[in-house]
Motif scaffolding. Structure first.
Motif, mmCIF file in Angstrom:
data_model
loop_
_atom_site.group_PDB
_atom_site.id
_atom_site.type_symbol
_atom_site.label_atom_id
_atom_site.label_comp_id
_atom_site.label_asym_id
_atom_site.label_seq_id
_atom_site.Cartn_x
_atom_site.Cartn_y
_atom_site.Cartn_z
ATOM 1 N N ASN A 1 0.835 -1.207 0.000
ATOM 2 C CA ASN A 1 0.000 0.000 0.000
ATOM 3 C C ASN A 1 0.870 1.259 0.000
ATOM 4 N N LEU A 2 0.796 2.016 -1.109
ATOM 5 C CA LEU A 2 1.626 3.224 -1.235
ATOM 6 C C LEU A 2 0.937 4.453 -0.642
ATOM 7 N N ILE B 1 -3.354 1.999 10.766
ATOM 8 C CA ILE B 1 -3.170 3.435 10.517
ATOM 9 C C ILE B 1 -1.842 3.850 11.133
ATOM 10 N N LEU B 2 -1.081 4.673 10.408
ATOM 11 C CA LEU B 2 0.212 5.137 10.916
ATOM 12 C C LEU B 2 0.025 6.444 11.682
ATOM 13 N N ILE B 3 0.737 6.552 12.795
ATOM 14 C CA ILE B 3 0.707 7.790 13.574
ATOM 15 C C ILE B 3 1.988 8.540 13.200
ATOM 16 N N CYS B 4 1.836 9.780 12.685
ATOM 17 C CA CYS B 4 3.007 10.506 12.182
ATOM 18 C C CYS B 4 3.155 11.873 12.847
ATOM 19 N N GLU B 5 4.425 12.296 12.918
ATOM 20 C CA GLU B 5 4.762 13.673 13.275
ATOM 21 C C GLU B 5 5.644 14.200 12.159
ATOM 22 N N ASN B 6 5.223 15.289 11.506
ATOM 23 C CA ASN B 6 5.959 15.835 10.339
ATOM 24 C C ASN B 6 6.190 14.785 9.262
ATOM 25 N N CYS C 1 6.706 -0.420 8.129
ATOM 26 C CA CYS C 1 6.509 0.886 7.504
ATOM 27 C C CYS C 1 7.660 1.147 6.530
ATOM 28 N N VAL C 2 7.327 1.458 5.284
ATOM 29 C CA VAL C 2 8.345 1.748 4.268
ATOM 30 C C VAL C 2 8.645 3.244 4.317
ATOM 31 N N THR C 3 9.927 3.599 4.477
ATOM 32 C CA THR C 3 10.296 5.025 4.482
ATOM 33 C C THR C 3 11.397 5.272 3.457
ATOM 34 N N LEU C 4 11.627 6.556 3.182
ATOM 35 C CA LEU C 4 12.561 6.948 2.132
ATOM 36 C C LEU C 4 13.957 6.370 2.350
ATOM 37 N N ASP C 5 14.461 6.442 3.611
ATOM 38 C CA ASP C 5 15.812 5.911 3.835
ATOM 39 C C ASP C 5 15.830 4.674 4.738
ATOM 40 N N GLY C 6 14.626 4.128 5.025
ATOM 41 C CA GLY C 6 14.576 2.901 5.827
ATOM 42 C C GLY C 6 14.610 3.143 7.329
ATOM 43 N N THR C 7 14.647 4.429 7.754
ATOM 44 C CA THR C 7 14.623 4.705 9.200
ATOM 45 C C THR C 7 13.333 5.441 9.556
ATOM 46 N N ASP C 8 13.090 5.600 10.864
ATOM 47 C CA ASP C 8 11.864 6.322 11.266
ATOM 48 C C ASP C 8 12.091 7.836 11.294
ATOM 49 N N LYS C 9 13.249 8.268 10.780
ATOM 50 C CA LYS C 9 13.531 9.711 10.698
ATOM 51 C C LYS C 9 13.446 10.177 9.245
ATOM 52 N N GLY D 1 5.000 4.022 2.443
ATOM 53 C CA GLY D 1 3.986 2.977 2.312
ATOM 54 C C GLY D 1 3.956 2.079 3.539
ATOM 55 N N ILE D 2 3.097 1.077 3.482
ATOM 56 C CA ILE D 2 3.008 0.116 4.598
ATOM 57 C C ILE D 2 2.892 -1.296 4.032
ATOM 58 N N ILE D 3 3.642 -2.252 4.607
ATOM 59 C CA ILE D 3 3.598 -3.656 4.179
ATOM 60 C C ILE D 3 2.880 -4.447 5.266
ATOM 61 N N SER D 4 1.885 -5.219 4.867
ATOM 62 C CA SER D 4 1.159 -6.047 5.839
ATOM 63 C C SER D 4 1.488 -7.517 5.598
ATOM 64 N N GLU D 5 1.121 -8.360 6.560
ATOM 65 C CA GLU D 5 1.303 -9.805 6.387
ATOM 66 C C GLU D 5 0.578 -10.283 5.132
#
Length: 638
Positions: free
Chosen positions: A174-175, A201-206, A266-274, A279-283
């Motif tokens: 899911n992108l 659902i993802l909880i995000c800050e910035n 959780c898929v992020t641009l550089d693979g970290t939570d910063k 996107g998000i990968i589920s089972e």
């Protein structure tokens, strides 16, 4: 601790990966272990059984692991004391893909995955043992002699390629994941999830991920009354989120979920939570991805009933190839995977023709020749085949040949619908000339090899690259025997083949520019098939025949073998092997880009770096040419 659990812990401590754990940890696991006693030939689990909640270690006796292919049981492995098997529940959600049966009276320990999982998560050595073994499907990777603690991956696909392939197989996920802020109320979030028909659902800050809420959190924290529905979502979220890079593979994703005991990544641009969420990968995404794995494709092929179904599967193979190349999977590996899938497609096509026409009146062999015969058919190229039936009484000959011509015509017509176009030279089992009895084929090969100049018009060297698709192995063996019998005495044949290998102009001009097409629809393009790949394919075949190297048809493997058979010229052969893979990759990428066979390379579209790479791959051909001239002292037709 009871004495049985103590004995089990003591036993396990001798074998990997249990020997990485402290004895107290082992004792904890051992207290949950169930002892299973199996009588001789008793089945513990079989193909398509629902997964157990445990994996197994053999305490005494022997367990045979087998798969059923074409209604024949094939033994894959024997597990003796200390061997681990049945790991599938760790890595996948689908049913068992093999059968485990005792060969004699056997005792196995059933280790509950729920009890063992925390030790995997907390112990990198245990995880790495499982991870490496799962990735390469070897026995114990730490113990090269395989003396103790074999780990048997039950991820089956003909050879050991399936689990390895999962390391390269990418995921669709899911992108556009649902996102919210830390201070949204649980009630609002629940309504959002319900409206979007999603379980997370993802909880995000910035736009950086700080937590995740799933259906499970709703059930265990809200529905049970632990928190009121009015609280803010930060009170019930799981944090931190496990993050990955965009190009994570199926196996890596499975192992990360296993290691962290989570159901989403959780898929992020550089693979970290910063960094930014991508996107998000589920089972569920992992289960869908497994449906596109080579093993599953082959199973689907075997069940297919129509050309349309087979075409849909073949179309999915292009995605597999594209993904593999983008992830830098070794091309020799991609050749193996694709040729197995093509083999299954061709075999099923012959089977469907037989189901339609009725049983064959005589034994026969359908052979693929050319690129599929060499296991080099990555893209849709034309079909090349021959059909050989056993010798029959003279009065039956016409009826028997009629049946096989019908079989040839029906099969080649179906293959055309699947996407394998007809051979422009008519080299197909549907052609009267290439559908005949074993004796006629033996005469044909005798003529080609002993008097090549006289009937050279119909001698194509692709007839010396073949692979049995369907039928009697003995018939293929008879053809191999006649070829190598003639090799001993046939100077003329090598003169002919040698000149054939040298007939194509050099790929580069005197000024090191590419020889391009001068006219026609491919004007100014470089013919990578005729000018670059064919000289290597022809050279490898020529040397393998002259050194009597049997049973290897693939060009890359032929050069590798030649470097061992003729060590004096090993460097030339190894350079040619690498060049072949590089050139094949260029052709494949061109074909995938333009949805064709990639024969003509548009040099304008290549970067300067790629042009250099292409030129460098052409360099070993000069050495190969010189080697052919000196070894075969080409005189006869020069």
């Amino acid at each position: 601790m009871n004495s049985i659990a103590e004995q089990i812990a003591d036993f396990l401590s001798d074998y990997a990966p249990f020997n990485y754990l402290a004895f107290e940890e082992l004792s904890q696991i051992a207290s949950d272990v169930k002892v299973v006693v199996l009588e001789k030939n008793q089945t513990l689990f079989q193909i398509n059984d629902v997964l157990h909640d445990s994996f197994y270690v053999v305490s005494s006796g022997i367990i045979n692991l087998s798969v059923i292919s074409d209604s024949e049981e094939t033994l894959l492995n024997k597990c003796a004391a200390g061997d681990i098997f049945g790991l599938r529940p760790f890595f996948a959600k689908n049913n068992y893909m093999m059968t485990a049966k005792s060969r004699e009276e056997t005792i196995v320990y059933a280790i509950p995955i729920a009890s063992f999982r925390p030790f995997v998560a907390n112990n990198p050595d245990v995880l790495n043992f499982l991870l490496e073994s799962f990735a390469v499907n070897t026995r114990n990777p730490k113990d090269k002699e395989n003396l103790i603690g074999k780990l048997i991956s039950d991820n089956v696909f003909y050879s050991d390629q399936q689990s390895e392939m999962q390391y390269f197989q990418s995921l669709t996920y899911n992108l556009n994941p649902l996102k919210t802020t830390l201070y949204s109320s649980v009630q609002d979030v629940a309504q959002q999830m319900t409206a979007s028909l999603t379980n997370n659902i993802l909880i995000c800050e910035n736009d950086f991920p700080v937590g995740i809420v799933t259906d499970t959190d709703m059930r265990t924290k809200i529905a049970t009354g632990r928190f009121p529905i009015t609280v803010t979502v930060d009170k019930i979220m799981s944090s931190p989120v496990v993050t990955v890079l965009e190009n994570v593979s199926l196996a890596e994703a499975q192992l990360l979920m296993l290691k962290n005991n989570v159901t989403h990544l959780c898929v992020t641009l550089d693979g970290t939570d910063k960094s930014l969420v991508k996107g998000i990968i589920s089972e569920y995404d992992l289960i869908v991805a497994q449906a596109n794995s080579p093993g599953v494709l082959v199973k689907e092929i075997k069940r297919s009933q129509t050309a349309k179904e087979l075409k849909q599967i073949r179309d999915r193979v292009a995605d597999l190839i594209q993904t593999s190349i983008s992830k830098n999977v070794p091309l020799s590996h991609v050749f193996n995977i694709t040729s197995e899938i093509n083999l299954a497609l061709l075999k099923r096509t012959v089977e469907l023709s037989i189901l339609d026409l009725g049983s064959p009146p005589a034994r026969f062999a359908w052979l693929s020749i050319g690129s599929q015969g060499r296991k080099e058919q990555l893209l849709f190229t034309d079909q090349d085949s021959i059909l050989i039936f056993e010798d029959v009484a003279a009065e039956k000959y016409r009826d028997v040949k009629d049946y096989f011509l019908k079989l040839g015509k029906k099969t080649t017509a179906t293959l055309e619908k699947i996407g394998f176009s007809s051979c422009p030279n008519g080299h197909m089992g549907s052609n009267m000339q290439w559908c005949k009895s074993l004796t006629d084929w033996i005469k044909q090969y005798d003529n080609w090899m002993n008097t090549p100049g006289e009937n050279s018009s119909d001698l194509s060297s692709i007839f010396f690259d073949y692979e049995i698709i369907f039928g009697e192995q003995k018939i293929e063996d008879a053809i191999t025997d006649v070829i190598f019998k003639n090799v001993m005495k046939s100077t003329l044949f090598f003169d002919f083949l040698g000149n054939d290998a040298l007939r194509n102009n050099s790929p580069l001009t005197f000024f090191k520019k590419f020889h391009v097409e001068e006219e026609g629809e491919h004007k100014d393009k470089f013919d990578i098939k005729i000018r670059a790949l064919m000289p290597l394919i022809d050279g490898a075949r020529l040397f393998c025949l002259s050194f009597e190297v049997k049973g290897i048809n693939n060009t890359f493997q032929r050069f590798k073998q030649l470097s061992i058979t003729d060590p004096k010229h090993a460097e030339i052969y190894l350079n040619c092997a690498e060049a072949f893979l590089t050139l094949s990759k260029f052709r494949t990428l061109e074909g995938l880009k333009n949805d064709n066979d990639g024969q003509y390379i548009n040099l304008e579209e290549l970067s300067k770096n790629d042009k250099e790479k292409l030129k460098n791959a052409l360099a070993p051909m000069r050495d190969l040419e010189e080697l052919i001239k000196s070894k075969f002292q080409l005189t006869q037709f020069s």
